[in-house]
Design an enzyme around this catalytic site. Sequence first.
Site, PDB file in Angstrom:
ATOM      1  N   HIS A 140      22.246  13.786  26.879  1.00 48.10           N
ATOM      2  CA  HIS A 140      21.477  15.044  26.838  1.00 48.10           C
ATOM      3  C   HIS A 140      22.679  16.148  26.743  1.00 48.10           C
ATOM      4  CE1 HIS A 140      18.429  17.927  27.590  1.00 48.10           C
ATOM      5  NE2 HIS A 140      19.279  18.630  28.265  1.00 48.10           N
ATOM      6  N   GLU A 141      23.502  16.129  27.865  1.00 46.90           N
ATOM      7  CA  GLU A 141      24.357  17.211  27.870  1.00 46.90           C
ATOM      8  C   GLU A 141      25.303  17.299  26.549  1.00 46.90           C
ATOM      9  OE1 GLU A 141      23.906  19.327  30.073  1.00 46.90           O
ATOM     10  OE2 GLU A 141      22.504  18.316  31.104  1.00 46.90           O
ATOM     11  N   HIS A 144      24.234  19.211  23.841  1.00 46.05           N
ATOM     12  CA  HIS A 144      24.249  20.444  23.899  1.00 46.05           C
ATOM     13  C   HIS A 144      25.697  20.858  23.491  1.00 46.05           C
ATOM     14  CE1 HIS A 144      20.528  21.540  25.972  1.00 46.05           C
ATOM     15  NE2 HIS A 144      20.982  20.806  27.079  1.00 46.05           N
ATOM     16  N   GLU A 215      16.435  22.622  25.125  1.00 47.49           N
ATOM     17  CA  GLU A 215      16.147  21.581  25.923  1.00 47.49           C
ATOM     18  C   GLU A 215      15.500  20.562  25.237  1.00 47.49           C
ATOM     19  OE1 GLU A 215      17.888  20.948  28.599  1.00 47.49           O
ATOM     20  OE2 GLU A 215      18.817  23.002  28.733  1.00 47.49           O
TER      21      GLU A 215
END
Length: 306
Positions: A140-141, A144, A215
């Site tokens: 997930h990070e 980004h 997100e």
Amino acid sequence: MPNCFHSDRRLTVRMGLTLFLLGLLYVGFVAALIVLLRSWLLVAVLVGALFVAQFWFSDRIALFAMRGRPVAREEYPELHAVVDRLCAIADLPRPVVAVSAMDMPNAFATGRSADHAVVCVTTGLLRRLEPAELEGVLAHELSHVAHKDVAVITVASFLGVVAGLVVRFAFYSQIFGGGRRDQNTAIVFAAVLGVSAAVYAISFLLIRALSRYRELAADRAAALLTGRPSALAAALTKVSGEIARIPTKDLRTAQAFNAFYFTPATGREPGIERFFSTHPTLTRRLDQLGRISAELGEAAAPGKAG
């Protein structure tokens, strides 16, 4: 590069639109300050210095504020191994790996570009998550970073930071120095305060709307990259539940960086304030992961998330 880390068109459009609108707001704000303060040099120096500080040193500022530090491979070999594997799969430059000695389970990515990125996790997160769940959070990070939305959020939040600082400066100047000023000066300060407050409010809403969508985009990319949406869903559920148990006073410092976190440090699901939140609700995030899980046929392998 895998399809999940290809440019997200809807995210790209939203980032472009947000930057365009904030750019217009920025030009108007600077012009108003120049007219009101009657010193373009002062405004240019102030705004320029703040922009350079926030854009070039955002990673260091975030790490310092959250007590994070870069860690060597020898200290956290399993953490480095997961990051290395995900970066190899996604064809991403390897970020700096950092750890924050905080009990609050969370993670964030920061940095002005993929070549200058930092991925930081807290010791509370490492202690609570299973390996597959940790992999989902790190994916997930990293998404980004791949989507470049970390840099966009950093740039976008700059205007709000400047406007907020001007509001505070004008407010305290009126309190501590109001009696020594003439009426014209008071009118100028009131105008600066009003313009800055309006700019802060508008930029606040624009950034929050973009943050909520990014997100969801990161959850989607991470689920597709790992092929295990249920592991990410389990991490979301576990982290949100654990944060809710942490005393509010321990979350206050972290809340200033909510826009960068895996889950917000609020300790509860938002009600009407969800329209001003940096993250979509947990229910919405889990619903999206459930749909992806069904598309991938993961439901046929219930033991896969562990």
